[in-house]
Design a protein around this motif. Sequence first.
Motif, mmCIF file in Angstrom:
data_model
loop_
_atom_site.group_PDB
_atom_site.id
_atom_site.type_symbol
_atom_site.label_atom_id
_atom_site.label_comp_id
_atom_site.label_asym_id
_atom_site.label_seq_id
_atom_site.Cartn_x
_atom_site.Cartn_y
_atom_site.Cartn_z
ATOM 1 N N PHE A 269 77.273 24.533 3.906
ATOM 2 C CA PHE A 269 77.649 23.167 3.569
ATOM 3 C C PHE A 269 79.170 22.995 3.582
ATOM 4 O O PHE A 269 79.702 22.059 4.180
ATOM 5 C CB PHE A 269 77.093 22.809 2.189
ATOM 6 N N LEU A 270 79.876 23.918 2.926
ATOM 7 C CA LEU A 270 81.339 23.831 2.887
ATOM 8 C C LEU A 270 81.935 23.954 4.283
ATOM 9 O O LEU A 270 82.857 23.211 4.647
ATOM 10 C CB LEU A 270 81.897 24.925 1.978
ATOM 11 N N ALA A 271 81.407 24.895 5.068
ATOM 12 C CA ALA A 271 81.920 25.067 6.427
ATOM 13 C C ALA A 271 81.695 23.813 7.259
ATOM 14 O O ALA A 271 82.582 23.377 8.002
ATOM 15 C CB ALA A 271 81.254 26.275 7.087
ATOM 16 N N GLY A 272 80.507 23.219 7.135
ATOM 17 C CA GLY A 272 80.213 22.012 7.903
ATOM 18 C C GLY A 272 81.056 20.839 7.481
ATOM 19 O O GLY A 272 81.681 20.155 8.321
ATOM 20 N N VAL A 273 81.133 20.584 6.183
ATOM 21 C CA VAL A 273 81.886 19.428 5.690
ATOM 22 C C VAL A 273 83.371 19.574 5.979
ATOM 23 O O VAL A 273 84.017 18.652 6.502
ATOM 24 C CB VAL A 273 81.644 19.233 4.177
ATOM 25 N N GLU A 274 83.946 20.736 5.648
ATOM 26 C CA GLU A 274 85.390 20.897 5.827
ATOM 27 C C GLU A 274 85.784 20.858 7.302
ATOM 28 O O GLU A 274 86.808 20.291 7.666
ATOM 29 C CB GLU A 274 85.865 22.194 5.178
ATOM 30 N N SER A 275 84.972 21.463 8.165
ATOM 31 C CA SER A 275 85.309 21.462 9.588
ATOM 32 C C SER A 275 85.245 20.049 10.162
ATOM 33 O O SER A 275 86.110 19.651 10.958
ATOM 34 C CB SER A 275 84.370 22.386 10.359
ATOM 35 N N LEU A 276 84.240 19.274 9.754
ATOM 36 C CA LEU A 276 84.124 17.911 10.277
ATOM 37 C C LEU A 276 85.188 17.000 9.684
ATOM 38 O O LEU A 276 85.698 16.106 10.368
ATOM 39 C CB LEU A 276 82.723 17.364 10.012
ATOM 40 N N LEU A 277 85.543 17.212 8.417
ATOM 41 C CA LEU A 277 86.655 16.451 7.846
ATOM 42 C C LEU A 277 87.948 16.761 8.595
ATOM 43 O O LEU A 277 88.739 15.860 8.905
ATOM 44 C CB LEU A 277 86.818 16.783 6.360
ATOM 45 N N SER A 278 88.172 18.034 8.885
ATOM 46 C CA SER A 278 89.360 18.421 9.638
ATOM 47 C C SER A 278 89.352 17.813 11.032
ATOM 48 O O SER A 278 90.386 17.343 11.528
ATOM 49 C CB SER A 278 89.421 19.952 9.739
ATOM 50 N N ALA A 279 88.189 17.792 11.678
ATOM 51 C CA ALA A 279 88.086 17.208 13.017
ATOM 52 C C ALA A 279 88.357 15.708 12.992
ATOM 53 O O ALA A 279 88.990 15.155 13.903
ATOM 54 C CB ALA A 279 86.705 17.488 13.606
ATOM 55 N N VAL A 280 87.894 15.028 11.928
ATOM 56 C CA VAL A 280 88.155 13.585 11.796
ATOM 57 C C VAL A 280 89.647 13.333 11.612
ATOM 58 O O VAL A 280 90.216 12.404 12.207
ATOM 59 C CB VAL A 280 87.351 13.010 10.617
#
Length: 569
Positions: A269-280
């Motif tokens: 969950f953390l990997a998915g959320v943080e990576s997508l936030l960073s990509a945004v």
Amino acid sequence: MNVPNDVVRETLRQIEPKLFTVLREGYRLADLRADALAGLTVAIVALPLAMALAIASGTAPEKGLHTAIIAGFLISAFGGSRVQIGGPTAAFIPVVFVVIQKFGYGGLILCTLLAGLMLIAAGLLRLGTLMRYMPQPVITGFTAGIAVSIFTSQIKDALGLDMGAVPAEFLPRLQAYAGHIATTNPAAVALTVLGVGAIVFLRRRRPNWPGFLIALLACTGVTLLFALPVDTIGSRFGELPRALPGFDFPDIPFHRTGELLPSAFTIAFLAGVESLLSAVVADGLTGRRHRSNAELVAQGIANSASALFGGLPATGAIARTGTNIRAGGRTPFAGMLHALFVLVFMLVLAPWMRYVPLPALAAVLLVVAWNISEIEHFRLTMTAPKGDRLVLLLTFGLTVFLDLTIAIEVGVVVAAFVFMFRMAEAVELGGGDGPPPAGDVAEDSEQRARLPAGVEAFRIDGPLFFGVASRLDEAFDQFQVKPKVFILRMSLVPMIDASGVHALKRLRQRCRKAGTRLIVSGLRPQPAKVFRQMGLREHAGEVWIAEDFAQALRIAESLVAPVPGEDQA
């Protein structure tokens, strides 16, 4: 079961790495020069961070370097963003620390591998877009809680306390610090202050300089010059290995897989959320768009590979991604080169890294904790409505005092209930004599004001979902004498879910028992489609479906009109 070819093609398109797109467009020498410079810049930033994050997680510094090399390379190579930089991040520290303490390093390897498989599955199932719907109070709450956990975990090295292992739980940790506060080392405190001061000063006066690395070099120089009695990387962990990371498969407790699943889900969950936030964030800085599902697959591949090489969990790092963009990184090659530069640094500088004082690394993480605390977001959310404040404080408190996994689960569930309550309150069930709704063009107030005798009309404003469905019964129950015709106006209902359809079927049954004819008017495309899928169709004598309110009135008038030949007296 045969999967349609167009579904397969669409899935492959969504998980295609951006690296493939770049190669199709053509990669020039000028791009390579820009990416190489950006990769070198990011590697200088990532080098001290990788070691500090590994030590804070309860393991050796080379584990952080191996993660930056292996996972950092793969996240860029397979990711859905052109400029994403991946590696170990501070968000994982609390969960990784607890897993290592409870299950050993082998447990962390299994946990990270499971998380990687979960992320790959999420990307293949095209769940990347769902990550966007994570409630902001939950994100702010657990991020602030993680910051508090990181900050308190560094007090031992920041003060140079003479004590054993730091407890994983928050309150026992503070109690342990209080019991050893008399062993505070003034030299360690001075180095911590020097490190934090240097980083803050450079960020304000020279923001383009590598503040973390300069602070580390300054603290190391002072330690050697004055022979300060403080712990260093060498005194605690020995000399870093000067070798390529290889397969590292310690004793893995496969029999405890069930116990590790919640922590694995938290890492995923953390990997998915943080990576997508960073990509945004990267999209906002570059004007491009990332592929969220490709990003999830890349995170899964990277975490699985990191586990096989004995590394830590990894994800997209917002700060390092921003550094890459500001340094001129253009394509995924910048992130891949950053990983190679970290490898070179590790091979060349390993003998000298043993002199780095641990209070200097603690200073780096104290600044990192402040940066990720999102104090302004926290303050802003505290001015939001009560429900958002409840979710924020609950998630924050559970993250700090209990467990990150529980905090996320409870935070999301409570946020969902808050949302349902708000939506239920926002959806209006209004009488037929209310103001004309926009969009029902065939309707006018005179028609509503002159409803035929025995006819009642109610309008639903907003989505008809599970949080609102029960209110349809309330609308019908308010009639002491049941009407002959009940018009349910749905021109302002943009969507309906299964619960809404079941509520309408229940309303249909109640109308039939009461001898009331039901007319549904103004169905929009999504509700109409769901009606067809779930078998809620027009049935003469029970349910009529009208295009708009005007047609519904005409049907109602015909239904309540006296039958010719009946006694009118």
